[in-house]
Design a protein around this motif. Structure first.
Motif, PDB file in Angstrom:
ATOM      1  N   PRO A  81      39.377  38.808  46.922  1.00 25.50           N
ATOM      2  CA  PRO A  81      38.734  40.102  47.144  1.00 25.50           C
ATOM      3  C   PRO A  81      38.229  40.696  45.836  1.00 25.50           C
ATOM      4  CG  PRO A  81      40.818  39.956  48.326  1.00 25.50           C
ATOM      5  CD  PRO A  81      40.758  38.753  47.449  1.00 25.50           C
ATOM      6  N   GLY A  82      37.059  41.300  45.901  1.00 21.02           N
ATOM      7  CA  GLY A  82      36.476  41.902  44.721  1.00 21.02           C
ATOM      8  C   GLY A  82      35.580  40.973  43.932  1.00 21.02           C
ATOM      9  N   ILE A  83      35.530  39.691  44.320  1.00 16.08           N
ATOM     10  CA  ILE A  83      34.674  38.724  43.637  1.00 16.08           C
ATOM     11  C   ILE A  83      33.549  38.331  44.582  1.00 16.08           C
ATOM     12  CG2 ILE A  83      34.532  36.398  42.683  1.00 16.08           C
ATOM     13  CD1 ILE A  83      37.393  36.755  41.694  1.00 16.08           C
ATOM     14  N   LEU A  84      32.307  38.513  44.134  1.00 15.66           N
ATOM     15  CA  LEU A  84      31.134  38.161  44.927  1.00 15.66           C
ATOM     16  C   LEU A  84      30.484  36.930  44.299  1.00 15.66           C
ATOM     17  CD1 LEU A  84      29.146  38.922  47.226  1.00 15.66           C
ATOM     18  CD2 LEU A  84      27.904  40.307  45.547  1.00 15.66           C
ATOM     19  N   ASN A  85      30.187  35.956  45.129  1.00 11.68           N
ATOM     20  CA  ASN A  85      29.560  34.724  44.673  1.00 11.68           C
ATOM     21  C   ASN A  85      28.102  34.681  45.135  1.00 11.68           C
ATOM     22  OD1 ASN A  85      32.051  32.991  43.720  1.00 11.68           O
ATOM     23  ND2 ASN A  85      32.644  33.959  45.653  1.00 11.68           N
ATOM     24  N   LEU A  86      27.239  34.261  44.232  1.00 14.91           N
ATOM     25  CA  LEU A  86      25.824  34.081  44.541  1.00 14.91           C
ATOM     26  C   LEU A  86      25.420  32.669  44.150  1.00 14.91           C
ATOM     27  CD1 LEU A  86      22.903  34.885  45.220  1.00 14.91           C
ATOM     28  CD2 LEU A  86      22.739  35.882  42.923  1.00 14.91           C
ATOM     29  N   SER A  87      24.825  31.933  45.082  1.00 18.88           N
ATOM     30  CA  SER A  87      24.376  30.568  44.812  1.00 18.88           C
ATOM     31  C   SER A  87      22.926  30.406  45.232  1.00 18.88           C
ATOM     32  CB  SER A  87      25.246  29.556  45.561  1.00 18.88           C
ATOM     33  OG  SER A  87      26.590  29.670  45.163  1.00 18.88           O
ATOM     34  N   LEU A  88      22.166  29.681  44.413  1.00 18.71           N
ATOM     35  CA  LEU A  88      20.774  29.331  44.696  1.00 18.71           C
ATOM     36  C   LEU A  88      20.648  27.822  44.665  1.00 18.71           C
ATOM     37  CD1 LEU A  88      19.016  31.684  42.086  1.00 18.71           C
ATOM     38  CD2 LEU A  88      19.683  32.280  44.419  1.00 18.71           C
ATOM     39  N   LEU A 168      21.727  23.140  42.292  1.00 21.68           N
ATOM     40  CA  LEU A 168      22.453  24.294  42.816  1.00 21.68           C
ATOM     41  C   LEU A 168      23.068  25.023  41.636  1.00 21.68           C
ATOM     42  CD1 LEU A 168      24.817  24.494  45.874  1.00 21.68           C
ATOM     43  CD2 LEU A 168      25.533  25.455  43.690  1.00 21.68           C
ATOM     44  N   VAL A 169      22.774  26.307  41.516  1.00 22.48           N
ATOM     45  CA  VAL A 169      23.338  27.130  40.452  1.00 22.48           C
ATOM     46  C   VAL A 169      24.131  28.261  41.088  1.00 22.48           C
ATOM     47  CG1 VAL A 169      21.289  28.618  40.212  1.00 22.48           C
ATOM     48  CG2 VAL A 169      22.830  28.307  38.279  1.00 22.48           C
ATOM     49  N   HIS A 170      25.280  28.547  40.513  1.00 19.21           N
ATOM     50  CA  HIS A 170      26.239  29.467  41.131  1.00 19.21           C
ATOM     51  C   HIS A 170      26.699  30.505  40.126  1.00 19.21           C
ATOM     52  CE1 HIS A 170      30.679  30.306  41.722  1.00 19.21           C
ATOM     53  NE2 HIS A 170      30.121  30.935  42.724  1.00 19.21           N
ATOM     54  N   ALA A 171      26.876  31.729  40.585  1.00 19.24           N
ATOM     55  CA  ALA A 171      27.450  32.795  39.759  1.00 19.24           C
ATOM     56  C   ALA A 171      28.648  33.402  40.479  1.00 19.24           C
ATOM     57  CB  ALA A 171      26.416  33.880  39.472  1.00 19.24           C
ATOM     58  N   LEU A 172      29.715  33.585  39.740  1.00 22.33           N
ATOM     59  CA  LEU A 172      30.898  34.290  40.206  1.00 22.33           C
ATOM     60  C   LEU A 172      30.875  35.668  39.555  1.00 22.33           C
ATOM     61  CD1 LEU A 172      34.488  33.010  40.569  1.00 22.33           C
ATOM     62  CD2 LEU A 172      34.095  34.880  38.972  1.00 22.33           C
ATOM     63  N   ILE A 173      30.686  36.715  40.361  1.00 23.70           N
ATOM     64  CA  ILE A 173      30.470  38.068  39.845  1.00 23.70           C
ATOM     65  C   ILE A 173      31.742  38.885  40.048  1.00 23.70           C
ATOM     66  CG2 ILE A 173      28.985  40.097  39.946  1.00 23.70           C
ATOM     67  CD1 ILE A 173      26.893  38.303  41.395  1.00 23.70           C
ATOM     68  N   LEU A 174      32.264  39.430  38.959  1.00 20.89           N
ATOM     69  CA  LEU A 174      33.508  40.208  39.002  1.00 20.89           C
ATOM     70  C   LEU A 174      33.163  41.650  39.356  1.00 20.89           C
ATOM     71  CD1 LEU A 174      35.105  38.747  35.751  1.00 20.89           C
ATOM     72  CD2 LEU A 174      35.465  37.997  38.115  1.00 20.89           C
ATOM     73  N   VAL A 175      33.225  41.965  40.632  1.00 23.74           N
ATOM     74  CA  VAL A 175      32.797  43.278  41.120  1.00 23.74           C
ATOM     75  C   VAL A 175      33.933  44.292  41.049  1.00 23.74           C
ATOM     76  CG1 VAL A 175      31.794  44.535  43.060  1.00 23.74           C
ATOM     77  CG2 VAL A 175      31.133  42.159  42.641  1.00 23.74           C
ATOM     78  N   GLN A 176      35.087  43.938  41.568  1.00 28.13           N
ATOM     79  CA  GLN A 176      36.257  44.815  41.592  1.00 28.13           C
ATOM     80  C   GLN A 176      37.490  44.010  41.199  1.00 28.13           C
ATOM     81  OE1 GLN A 176      36.156  46.175  45.726  1.00 28.13           O
ATOM     82  NE2 GLN A 176      35.850  48.258  45.021  1.00 28.13           N
ATOM     83  N   GLY A 177      38.565  44.735  40.883  1.00 26.77           N
ATOM     84  CA  GLY A 177      39.826  44.053  40.628  1.00 26.77           C
ATOM     85  C   GLY A 177      40.365  44.343  39.246  1.00 26.77           C
ATOM     86  N   ASP A 178      41.450  43.663  38.933  1.00 30.84           N
ATOM     87  CA  ASP A 178      42.148  43.846  37.668  1.00 30.84           C
ATOM     88  C   ASP A 178      41.906  42.620  36.795  1.00 30.84           C
ATOM     89  OD1 ASP A 178      43.853  44.256  35.576  1.00 30.84           O
ATOM     90  OD2 ASP A 178      45.683  44.342  36.776  1.00 30.84           O
ATOM     91  N   PRO A 179      41.159  42.748  35.696  1.00 34.21           N
ATOM     92  CA  PRO A 179      40.923  41.592  34.841  1.00 34.21           C
ATOM     93  C   PRO A 179      42.204  40.925  34.356  1.00 34.21           C
ATOM     94  CG  PRO A 179      39.448  43.387  34.238  1.00 34.21           C
ATOM     95  CD  PRO A 179      40.429  43.949  35.217  1.00 34.21           C
ATOM     96  N   ALA A 180      43.243  41.704  34.145  1.00 32.72           N
ATOM     97  CA  ALA A 180      44.513  41.130  33.683  1.00 32.72           C
ATOM     98  C   ALA A 180      45.111  40.208  34.740  1.00 32.72           C
ATOM     99  CB  ALA A 180      45.494  42.243  33.321  1.00 32.72           C
ATOM    100  N   GLU A 181      45.054  40.615  36.009  1.00 26.28           N
ATOM    101  CA  GLU A 181      45.618  39.784  37.080  1.00 26.28           C
ATOM    102  C   GLU A 181      44.793  38.524  37.268  1.00 26.28           C
ATOM    103  OE1 GLU A 181      46.169  37.908  40.788  1.00 26.28           O
ATOM    104  OE2 GLU A 181      44.362  39.128  40.401  1.00 26.28           O
ATOM    105  N   LEU A 182      43.474  38.650  37.236  1.00 22.21           N
ATOM    106  CA  LEU A 182      42.614  37.486  37.397  1.00 22.21           C
ATOM    107  C   LEU A 182      42.844  36.480  36.264  1.00 22.21           C
ATOM    108  CD1 LEU A 182      39.283  39.296  38.383  1.00 22.21           C
ATOM    109  CD2 LEU A 182      40.885  38.140  39.914  1.00 22.21           C
TER     110      LEU A 182
END
Length: 249
Positions: A81-88, A168-182
């Protein structure tokens, strides 16, 4: 080939490997996918070759943090949760190496232009100390922190000329959450595999923490909607690149 990307829905059963299903339809037209996954970790195939990986993978799964192996390169990344992935994904002619950097820049520009609408300035760069670091992270300045990571995978197209590939190129976007936990999740896997590599939570940031508190609750949905609109209007890259000039005799 269509003028813009065709947005495809992710298969929930595919989990954090949902974008790999784009490789087949991309042989016909440029496609894109926005998706999220359940909590876990994703690693490239090089991790699966490490001694003891299967046992560590089973242990993490038993603790509710499954470890998935992806086709693209890079390093260990969290999902959840809080991580959005975009792939082209789209077809290219010629060597993948001739298109790789342009494809990364294309993805970073698409995300960067979208984030600019929210007043968030980004640039593509390495962020030493962040998990899955690479030259085409997206980062925010002052201080420099990673807000998205990228990776690629290339495949030949069966039955076509040998120089035709799907990229195929992919991005993992950190939208919400705790950087320390991730970051702690990524570090825990490195430690369990006997690696000395460790990541610094201060080198990453989630986008919502860059916004005023009043804007944070609605931001994930607003970002996804804005990215969808960008994808509907953004042209894919050309399938071919201009021939390189020959050196003077």
């Amino acid at each position: 080939m269509t003028d813009t990307y065709r947005l495809l829905d992710a298969d929930p059963a595919a989990g954090p490997l949902a974008d790999e299903v784009l490789l087949a339809p991309a042989a016909r037209e440029p496609v894109a996918c926005l998706w999220t996954a359940a909590p876990g970790l994703v690693v490239p195939r090089t991790y699966a070759a490490r001694p003891g990986f299967a046992a560590v993978q089973a242990d993490f799964a038993a603790r509710g943090c499954p470890v998935h192996v992806r086709q693209s390169g890079g390093g260990v990344v969290p999902q959840g949760p809080g991580i959005l992935n975009l792939s082209l994904a789209q077809v290219f002619a010629g060597r993948p190496l001739d298109h790789s950097e342009a494809f990364y820049r294309h993805l970073c520009a698409l995300i960067g232009d979208t984030l600019a609408a929210f007043g968030i300035e980004t640039r593509a760069q390495a962020v030493e100390g962040s998990f899955c670091d690479g030259r085409y992270n997206l980062a925010v300045p002052s201080p420099t922190r990673k807000i998205a990571g990228t990776a690629q995978v290339w495949r030949r197209i069966p039955g076509h000329a040998p120089d035709r590939h799907v990229g195929l190129v992919h991005a993992l976007i950190l939208v919400q959450g705790d950087p320390a936990e991730l970051t702690a999740r990524a570090n825990a896997l490195e430690a369990a595999l006997g690696s000395a590599r460790r990541y610094d939570a201060d080198r990453t940031e989630t986008l919502d923490r860059l916004l005023p508190p009043a804007e944070r609750p609605d931001f994930p949905a607003a970002l996804k909607a804005r990215l969808q609109e960008t994808l509907r209007t953004r042209l894919p890259l050309p399938a071919t690149t201009p021939a390189r000039p020959r050196p003077e005799p």
